[in-house]
Design a protein around this motif. Sequence first.
Motif, PDB file in Angstrom:
ATOM      1  N   UNK A   1       0.582  -1.137  -0.093  1.00  0.00           N
ATOM      2  CA  UNK A   1      -0.279   0.055  -0.037  1.00  0.00           C
ATOM      3  C   UNK A   1       0.594   1.277   0.298  1.00  0.00           C
ATOM      4  N   UNK A   2       2.374   1.203   1.002  1.00  0.00           N
ATOM      5  CA  UNK A   2       2.856   2.684   0.185  1.00  0.00           C
ATOM      6  C   UNK A   2       2.956   2.943  -0.542  1.00  0.00           C
ATOM      7  N   UNK A   3       3.689   1.153  -0.904  1.00  0.00           N
ATOM      8  CA  UNK A   3       4.425   1.651  -2.550  1.00  0.00           C
ATOM      9  C   UNK A   3       3.140   2.349  -3.523  1.00  0.00           C
ATOM     10  N   UNK A   4       2.349   2.265  -3.557  1.00  0.00           N
ATOM     11  CA  UNK A   4       0.552   2.397  -4.190  1.00  0.00           C
ATOM     12  C   UNK A   4       1.092   3.758  -3.667  1.00  0.00           C
ATOM     13  N   UNK A   5       0.797   4.131  -2.810  1.00  0.00           N
ATOM     14  CA  UNK A   5       0.738   5.782  -2.061  1.00  0.00           C
ATOM     15  C   UNK A   5       1.804   6.656  -3.055  1.00  0.00           C
ATOM     16  N   UNK A   6       3.091   6.020  -2.892  1.00  0.00           N
ATOM     17  CA  UNK A   6       4.415   6.853  -2.914  1.00  0.00           C
ATOM     18  C   UNK A   6       4.449   7.310  -4.475  1.00  0.00           C
ATOM     19  N   UNK A   7       4.507   5.764  -5.183  1.00  0.00           N
ATOM     20  CA  UNK A   7       4.066   5.919  -6.889  1.00  0.00           C
ATOM     21  C   UNK A   7       3.102   7.176  -7.218  1.00  0.00           C
ATOM     22  N   UNK A   8       1.619   7.177  -6.509  1.00  0.00           N
ATOM     23  CA  UNK A   8       0.977   8.051  -6.968  1.00  0.00           C
ATOM     24  C   UNK A   8       1.082   9.448  -6.305  1.00  0.00           C
ATOM     25  N   UNK A   9       1.722   9.856  -5.913  1.00  0.00           N
ATOM     26  CA  UNK A   9       2.641  11.345  -5.065  1.00  0.00           C
ATOM     27  C   UNK A   9       3.455  11.203  -6.000  1.00  0.00           C
ATOM     28  N   UNK A  10       4.551  10.750  -6.362  1.00  0.00           N
ATOM     29  CA  UNK A  10       5.434  10.722  -7.749  1.00  0.00           C
ATOM     30  C   UNK A  10       5.183  11.463  -9.040  1.00  0.00           C
ATOM     31  N   UNK A  11       3.818  10.693  -9.477  1.00  0.00           N
ATOM     32  CA  UNK A  11       3.433  10.716 -10.472  1.00  0.00           C
ATOM     33  C   UNK A  11       2.273  12.701 -10.741  1.00  0.00           C
ATOM     34  N   UNK A  12       1.867  12.362  -9.416  1.00  0.00           N
ATOM     35  CA  UNK A  12       1.248  13.870  -9.142  1.00  0.00           C
ATOM     36  C   UNK A  12       2.960  14.880  -9.087  1.00  0.00           C
ATOM     37  N   UNK A  13       3.365  14.517  -8.384  1.00  0.00           N
ATOM     38  CA  UNK A  13       4.906  15.426  -8.482  1.00  0.00           C
ATOM     39  C   UNK A  13       5.253  16.053 -10.071  1.00  0.00           C
ATOM     40  N   UNK A  14       5.428  14.942 -10.733  1.00  0.00           N
ATOM     41  CA  UNK A  14       5.738  15.085 -12.337  1.00  0.00           C
ATOM     42  C   UNK A  14       5.081  15.656 -12.872  1.00  0.00           C
ATOM     43  N   UNK A  15       3.775  15.424 -12.826  1.00  0.00           N
ATOM     44  CA  UNK A  15       2.407  16.251 -13.505  1.00  0.00           C
ATOM     45  C   UNK A  15       2.872  17.653 -13.477  1.00  0.00           C
ATOM     46  N   UNK A  16       2.768  18.133 -11.866  1.00  0.00           N
ATOM     47  CA  UNK A  16       2.884  19.713 -11.801  1.00  0.00           C
ATOM     48  C   UNK A  16       4.563  19.973 -12.127  1.00  0.00           C
ATOM     49  N   UNK A  17       5.393  19.004 -12.636  1.00  0.00           N
ATOM     50  CA  UNK A  17       6.532  20.142 -13.919  1.00  0.00           C
ATOM     51  C   UNK A  17       5.971  20.066 -14.958  1.00  0.00           C
ATOM     52  N   UNK A  18       4.337  19.680 -15.706  1.00  0.00           N
ATOM     53  CA  UNK A  18       4.596  20.630 -16.987  1.00  0.00           C
ATOM     54  C   UNK A  18       4.593  21.837 -16.913  1.00  0.00           C
TER      55      UNK A  18
END
Length: 622
Positions: free
Chosen positions: A462-479
């Motif tokens: 569950x932690x891996x899923x949570x961190x992966x989603x937050x990493x994805x949001x960080x990537x999206x924010x960099x656009x």
Amino acid sequence: MATKARVMYDFAAEPGNNELTVNEGEIITITNPDVGGGWLEGRNSKGERGLVPTDYVEILPSDGKDPFSCGNSVADQAFLDSLSASTAQANASAANSNNQVDILAQIGCVESLSQSPPSSPSPSPINKVSGSGDPWSAWSASKSGNWESSDGWGAKPEGAGAQKNTPNNWDTAFGHPQAYQGPATGDDDDWDEDWDDPKSSSPYFKDSESAEAGGSQRGNSRAGASSMKLPLNKFPGFAKPGVEQYLLAKQLAKPKERIPIIVGDYGPMWVYPTSTFDCVVADPRKGSKMYGLKSYIEYQLTPTNTNRSVNHRYKHFDWLYERLLVKFGSAIPIPSLPDKQVTGRFEEEFIKMRMERLQAWVTRMCRHPVISESEVFQQFLNFRDEKEWKTGKRKAEKDELAGVMIFSTMEPEAPDLDLIEIEQKCDAVGKFTKAMDDGVKELLTVGQEHWKRCTGPLPKEYQKIGKALQSLATVFSSSGYQGETDLNDAITEAGKTYEEIASLVAEQPKKDLHFLMECNHEYKGFLGCFPDIIGTHKGAIEKVKESDKLVATSKITPQDKQNMAKRVSIMSYALQAEMNHFHSNRIYDYNSVIRLYLEQQVQFYETIAEKLRQALSRFPVM
């Protein structure tokens, strides 16, 4: 020259207990070899001094060398010294005294090499559900043939054959595997110790060999070798060879402790008292003695029928357990106490777990109609001062109505049973308890595996899923695209939700699975007692079957034969009464604990579902 010793096992000192931390292989100087209670005082190479368990070190020869092949522990050395002294005195006039010394030295070497380490250094497997420690294995392997041959059992003098080894020795002296081995010393204030067994690697699955065999190893694994100092005839009920002590007693005096058995709706049953009570175990406090050299935890016990509190240490519970075992163990399963341990016994989590298990044990005893009304149990809960406690303690230890003689106190209000029915009832009990024992162990195994997943791999996923989603949001924010802020925030919150779920998953076993596992742990202790109870009954049945042959050879009289048949019928009624009590408790306990488990599981998944719904609501429908 100062005595040196080599440390055989790591030992971590408890803060504030004047103990010394030592490591395996370290050489220490013994400054006081006889502190008492299984401890010695030593000094390490840094000049630090403190207490170390005697069984953790081995004495080195006076030359200070460390001979691998012939090292004796402090306890072994003391024994060999006393043995050597007594042998020399007895053979002072013998010409071969030097040879005897050599033989003793050789014995010391052999014992040192074959000696198993004390139970403290390494924890036993958490969930050992099969193997040589299984009390059912011996019972299953030998249904009969466990008794002395008919050639001599009726004619042997008292105590003869008490130590005879048989494949499944149910009824030799101290035949019950949990039999009381006697207090550690004769001193009322130091007749047992508060430490013994290794610390479990998990507070919720402390499931050692002792629990595996219903506590059968507890008496044998004590750190102090002095637990066998008392003579075997200390407890008359266990001092004679077997069940024939009861079957062939010439006259059974009417005991003051009458235990009636009546026939109810479900068959034979104990008579329950008109008013019941429980006992609250609470308020653990740390105390000390010997000027702070020894520390212990004392618990407050408050019976609900008197509301008057008494204080007891763990060693007092241990004494009560052993007394109940000696007195009632042939007829009633007495589950063992939570295990002792060397290190960590003053840690908050351990004290909490021990108190919880002591509470469960005492509650079990209070719920039993025979145990709860017994004099020894009442005295344990209701003594008024130290003098009354010691007087009651000594009286209990001299009780002759113990072991198989406990059946002499039982009076069924029912006609005698025939031998065929008695044997069928005994076989039915054996079959059920063996099957339940297997089922309980299976559930313990499955539960432990599930606990490990919930506290290990599953939260990490569950932690891996949570961190992966937050990493994805960080990537999206960099656009740099302004229109995706709401989406990125929603993804970030979803990731945090999964991290929260990970924490919930890791904590959930303590809220539901813990109670289910504890219930199974208790019943595993109960079930571990039944092979010996069943063995005693089967041995009595075999004796009755042999009675015709014994009458023909004039080893017993026809009246003896009739008495044996009547008394084995009493034993059968007692077994049936105990099983009816066992079943009624089993139904109540498992209904309650599984209901609680499911309620907590429902609440757990509802909490997760609510968190997921909140995370979902942040994502608009497009």
